[in-house]
Write a protein that holds these residues in place. Structure first.
Motif, PDB file in Angstrom:
ATOM      1  N   LYS A 163      21.949  30.161 -19.134  1.00 24.22           N
ATOM      2  CA  LYS A 163      23.384  30.325 -18.836  1.00 24.22           C
ATOM      3  C   LYS A 163      23.572  31.205 -17.602  1.00 24.22           C
ATOM      4  CE  LYS A 163      27.815  29.824 -20.142  1.00 24.22           C
ATOM      5  NZ  LYS A 163      28.473  30.598 -19.135  1.00 24.22           N
ATOM      6  N   LYS A 164      22.682  32.182 -17.444  1.00 28.46           N
ATOM      7  CA  LYS A 164      22.773  33.042 -16.253  1.00 28.46           C
ATOM      8  C   LYS A 164      22.508  32.225 -14.990  1.00 28.46           C
ATOM      9  CE  LYS A 164      20.958  37.216 -18.442  1.00 28.46           C
ATOM     10  NZ  LYS A 164      19.830  38.143 -18.365  1.00 28.46           N
ATOM     11  N   VAL A 165      21.592  31.270 -15.106  1.00 30.41           N
ATOM     12  CA  VAL A 165      21.280  30.417 -13.949  1.00 30.41           C
ATOM     13  C   VAL A 165      22.478  29.527 -13.616  1.00 30.41           C
ATOM     14  CG1 VAL A 165      19.839  28.499 -13.131  1.00 30.41           C
ATOM     15  CG2 VAL A 165      18.782  30.404 -14.381  1.00 30.41           C
ATOM     16  N   THR A 166      23.034  28.866 -14.630  1.00 30.18           N
ATOM     17  CA  THR A 166      24.144  27.932 -14.346  1.00 30.18           C
ATOM     18  C   THR A 166      25.381  28.707 -13.858  1.00 30.18           C
ATOM     19  OG1 THR A 166      24.962  27.888 -16.638  1.00 30.18           O
ATOM     20  CG2 THR A 166      23.297  26.248 -16.036  1.00 30.18           C
ATOM     21  N   ASP A 167      25.593  29.903 -14.409  1.00 31.79           N
ATOM     22  CA  ASP A 167      26.727  30.715 -13.923  1.00 31.79           C
ATOM     23  C   ASP A 167      26.566  31.038 -12.447  1.00 31.79           C
ATOM     24  OD1 ASP A 167      28.041  30.751 -16.344  1.00 31.79           O
ATOM     25  OD2 ASP A 167      27.392  32.778 -16.917  1.00 31.79           O
ATOM     26  N   ALA A 168      25.348  31.418 -12.066  1.00 34.27           N
ATOM     27  CA  ALA A 168      25.100  31.781 -10.661  1.00 34.27           C
ATOM     28  C   ALA A 168      25.335  30.576  -9.752  1.00 34.27           C
ATOM     29  CB  ALA A 168      23.663  32.300 -10.500  1.00 34.27           C
ATOM     30  N   VAL A 169      24.828  29.409 -10.155  1.00 37.13           N
ATOM     31  CA  VAL A 169      24.990  28.193  -9.341  1.00 37.13           C
ATOM     32  C   VAL A 169      26.480  27.846  -9.225  1.00 37.13           C
ATOM     33  CG1 VAL A 169      24.524  25.702  -9.289  1.00 37.13           C
ATOM     34  CG2 VAL A 169      22.668  27.312  -9.802  1.00 37.13           C
ATOM     35  N   HIS A 170      27.189  27.949 -10.335  1.00 34.99           N
ATOM     36  CA  HIS A 170      28.614  27.595 -10.305  1.00 34.99           C
ATOM     37  C   HIS A 170      29.438  28.605  -9.499  1.00 34.99           C
ATOM     38  CE1 HIS A 170      27.817  25.069 -14.136  1.00 34.99           C
ATOM     39  NE2 HIS A 170      27.646  24.366 -13.047  1.00 34.99           N
ATOM     40  N   GLU A 171      29.068  29.876  -9.593  1.00 36.80           N
ATOM     41  CA  GLU A 171      29.768  30.904  -8.798  1.00 36.80           C
ATOM     42  C   GLU A 171      29.703  30.584  -7.311  1.00 36.80           C
ATOM     43  OE1 GLU A 171      28.596  34.569 -11.604  1.00 36.80           O
ATOM     44  OE2 GLU A 171      28.007  34.812  -9.489  1.00 36.80           O
ATOM     45  N   GLU A 172      28.579  29.980  -6.910  1.00 36.84           N
ATOM     46  CA  GLU A 172      28.387  29.661  -5.480  1.00 36.84           C
ATOM     47  C   GLU A 172      28.898  28.256  -5.151  1.00 36.84           C
ATOM     48  OE1 GLU A 172      27.067  31.958  -3.441  1.00 36.84           O
ATOM     49  OE2 GLU A 172      26.457  33.363  -5.019  1.00 36.84           O
ATOM     50  N   GLY A 173      29.510  27.592  -6.133  1.00 40.11           N
ATOM     51  CA  GLY A 173      30.085  26.265  -5.866  1.00 40.11           C
ATOM     52  C   GLY A 173      29.097  25.120  -5.982  1.00 40.11           C
ATOM     53  N   GLY A 174      27.938  25.351  -6.605  1.00 39.01           N
ATOM     54  CA  GLY A 174      26.934  24.302  -6.739  1.00 39.01           C
ATOM     55  C   GLY A 174      27.011  23.563  -8.068  1.00 39.01           C
ATOM     56  N   LYS A 175      26.139  22.562  -8.188  1.00 44.13           N
ATOM     57  CA  LYS A 175      26.044  21.773  -9.435  1.00 44.13           C
ATOM     58  C   LYS A 175      24.571  21.721  -9.833  1.00 44.13           C
ATOM     59  CE  LYS A 175      30.351  20.092  -9.543  1.00 44.13           C
ATOM     60  NZ  LYS A 175      31.176  21.303  -9.447  1.00 44.13           N
ATOM     61  N   ILE A 176      24.335  21.760 -11.142  1.00 43.94           N
ATOM     62  CA  ILE A 176      22.940  21.763 -11.613  1.00 43.94           C
ATOM     63  C   ILE A 176      22.821  20.991 -12.928  1.00 43.94           C
ATOM     64  CG2 ILE A 176      23.287  24.093 -12.651  1.00 43.94           C
ATOM     65  CD1 ILE A 176      20.229  24.559 -12.088  1.00 43.94           C
ATOM     66  N   VAL A 177      21.857  20.075 -12.974  1.00 50.41           N
ATOM     67  CA  VAL A 177      21.544  19.387 -14.231  1.00 50.41           C
ATOM     68  C   VAL A 177      20.166  19.845 -14.706  1.00 50.41           C
ATOM     69  CG1 VAL A 177      22.968  17.360 -13.692  1.00 50.41           C
ATOM     70  CG2 VAL A 177      20.538  17.335 -13.097  1.00 50.41           C
ATOM     71  N   LEU A 178      19.949  19.744 -15.998  1.00 52.62           N
ATOM     72  CA  LEU A 178      18.677  20.173 -16.576  1.00 52.62           C
ATOM     73  C   LEU A 178      17.792  18.961 -16.859  1.00 52.62           C
ATOM     74  CD1 LEU A 178      17.474  22.825 -18.714  1.00 52.62           C
ATOM     75  CD2 LEU A 178      17.426  20.657 -19.915  1.00 52.62           C
ATOM     76  N   GLN A 179      16.533  19.054 -16.483  1.00 46.93           N
ATOM     77  CA  GLN A 179      15.614  17.946 -16.755  1.00 46.93           C
ATOM     78  C   GLN A 179      14.930  18.126 -18.114  1.00 46.93           C
ATOM     79  OE1 GLN A 179      11.702  17.272 -14.999  1.00 46.93           O
ATOM     80  NE2 GLN A 179      12.533  15.411 -14.071  1.00 46.93           N
ATOM     81  N   LEU A 180      15.128  17.137 -18.975  1.00 49.02           N
ATOM     82  CA  LEU A 180      14.579  17.154 -20.348  1.00 49.02           C
ATOM     83  C   LEU A 180      13.162  16.595 -20.335  1.00 49.02           C
ATOM     84  CD1 LEU A 180      17.630  15.574 -22.206  1.00 49.02           C
ATOM     85  CD2 LEU A 180      16.994  18.010 -22.216  1.00 49.02           C
ATOM     86  N   TRP A 181      12.213  17.388 -20.838  1.00 48.86           N
ATOM     87  CA  TRP A 181      10.797  17.068 -20.655  1.00 48.86           C
ATOM     88  C   TRP A 181      10.024  17.133 -21.969  1.00 48.86           C
ATOM     89  CZ3 TRP A 181       7.090  20.977 -17.823  1.00 48.86           C
ATOM     90  CH2 TRP A 181       5.992  20.300 -17.262  1.00 48.86           C
ATOM     91  N   HIS A 182       9.251  16.092 -22.222  1.00 43.33           N
ATOM     92  CA  HIS A 182       8.237  16.104 -23.275  1.00 43.33           C
ATOM     93  C   HIS A 182       7.002  15.487 -22.640  1.00 43.33           C
ATOM     94  CE1 HIS A 182       5.907  15.448 -26.839  1.00 43.33           C
ATOM     95  NE2 HIS A 182       6.874  15.706 -27.684  1.00 43.33           N
TER      96      HIS A 182
END
Ligand code: 8OZ
Length: 370
Positions: free
Chosen positions: A84-103
């Motif tokens: 959540k800290k990562v996504t908050d930082a990205v959003h604060e700067e106006g960016g977008k981020i998706v998470l890659q689901l891995w097995h």
């Protein structure tokens, strides 16, 4: 000169991207042993928000899905809080981020598995090569074939991870169905020798990856779920007797589900592009939604491919490791920092958050010269 399309905004489903560059998913192995991202992850992703879209490093949906030391997960509350800290930082700067689901399926090692058990896979086919454990590289071992009755549990792990990614503030998820990991192992006849409904025909081999995708979409919605494939990449000695037929069929099935995007690694992951005679246009023709091209893109290729409409979005990997402000540099033609391979995997901020961005003065100078 008109601004190139690569640098123009793009509406990716509900996501408004500031440009058409994508930071590729990049494994960096810097999380804790429990798969929790650290403060340096927050800084690293924040530095790279110039990308139109960031795809997170591959992230384990369970401990069972883990194949490399110090990779992050999205299955515990502690991990969700840290992400959540990562996504908050990205959003604060106006960016977008998706998470890659891995097995990773069979590309693991008992040392990385709960209770030291064997990794799981579609079939008990031992991978070539070595696993990256906390104690160094160790030979892969023969995996245990998943029983049909266990598959719903694995699907449920994907669903839980998707809900967690959403709770952690991500803008979507990407299902990693590439590079010889679990879903790719189900697709290919070299790693899937099952005789039940999940093996044999192409239709049967696609069944499990599509069940995962359908469940992930049901857990969020199609506008928040992308998919990644690598039609010709062979990892750990995986193989497929008819890649074109398989991936044409798979993309037709993916298209029916209308995911957010199709992310295609063109050529050997991290290696040569387009040397295999594979027809990527055949995939594009079968997919109506946004098409993301990956592998060996530089400014020239990305500008050309986006300008001609060959791809909608262009990924950059290693260049984003060494150039936090990559997009600015590409746009004004500024020189690029070289990357240091020795610090790709493991370690701390060295080779991670210490690559320099241009100073304001440098930026102005290069912009003027452009
Ligand atoms: C490089 C090293 C470790 C993992 C992939 C997730 O190939 C990876 C990966 C790449 O998709």
């Amino acid at each position: 000169m008109a601004q190139k399309k690569l640098f123009q905004p793009y509406d990716l489903g509900p996501l408004h991207l500031s440009n058409r560059t994508v930071m590729a998913p990049l494994t960096r192995s810097r999380a804790t042993s429990d798969g929790v991202p650290k403060d340096i992850h927050v800084e690293y992703y924040r530095q790279r928000v110039g990308a139109g879209l960031i795809i997170s490093e591959a992230t384990n949906i369970t401990v069972e899905g883990r194949g490399y030391a110090w990779t992050p997960g999205i299955f515990s509350d502690e991990q969700v809080t840290a992400w959540k800290k990562v996504t908050d930082a990205v959003h604060e700067e106006g960016g977008k981020i998706v998470l890659q689901l891995w097995h990773v399926g069979r590309i693991s090692h008992p040392d990385l598995q709960p209770g030291g058990q064997a990794p799981v896979a579609p079939s008990a086919v031992k991978p070539e090569g070595k696993a990256f454990t906390e104690a160094g590289f160790k030979d892969h071992e023969t995996p245990r074939a998943l029983e049909e009755a266990e598959l719903p549990r694995v699907v449920a792990d994907y669903v839980k991870a998707t809900r967690n990614a959403r709770a952690a503030g991500f803008d979507g998820v990407e299902v990693h169905s590439a590079n010889g990991y679990l879903l790719d192992q189900f697709l290919r006849d070299g790693t899937n020798t099952r005789t039940d409904r999940y093996g044999g025909s192409i239709e049967n081999r696609m069944r499990f990856p599509l069940e995962v995708l359908d469940a992930v979409i049901a857990a969020w919605d199609k506008e928040h779920v992308g998919v990644r494939i690598s039609p010709v990449t062979v990892m750990g000695g995986s193989s497929e007797s008819d890649q074109q037929t398989l991936f044409n069929a798979y993309v037709e099935e993916l298209n029916k589900r209308k995911p957010l995007y199709l992310h295609v690694i063109e050529g050997q992951t991290g290696g040569d592009r387009d040397k295999d005679g594979f027809d990527y246009r055949a995939l594009r023709e079968r997919f109506d939604g946004p098409y993301m091209g990956n592998n060996g893109y530089d400014a020239k290729l990305a500008i050309e491919q986006v300008e001609s409409g060959e791809v909608d979005l262009a990924c950059f990997g290693k260049l984003f490791i060494s150039n936090p402000d990559l997009v600015t540099r590409l746009e004004i033609g500024a020189p690029l920092n070289d990357w240091n391979k020795d610090t790709f995997y493991g370690g701390d901020e060295k080779g991670y958050t210490d690559y320099p961005s241009l100073t304001a003065e440098e930026r102005a100078r290069y912009a003027q010269a452009a």
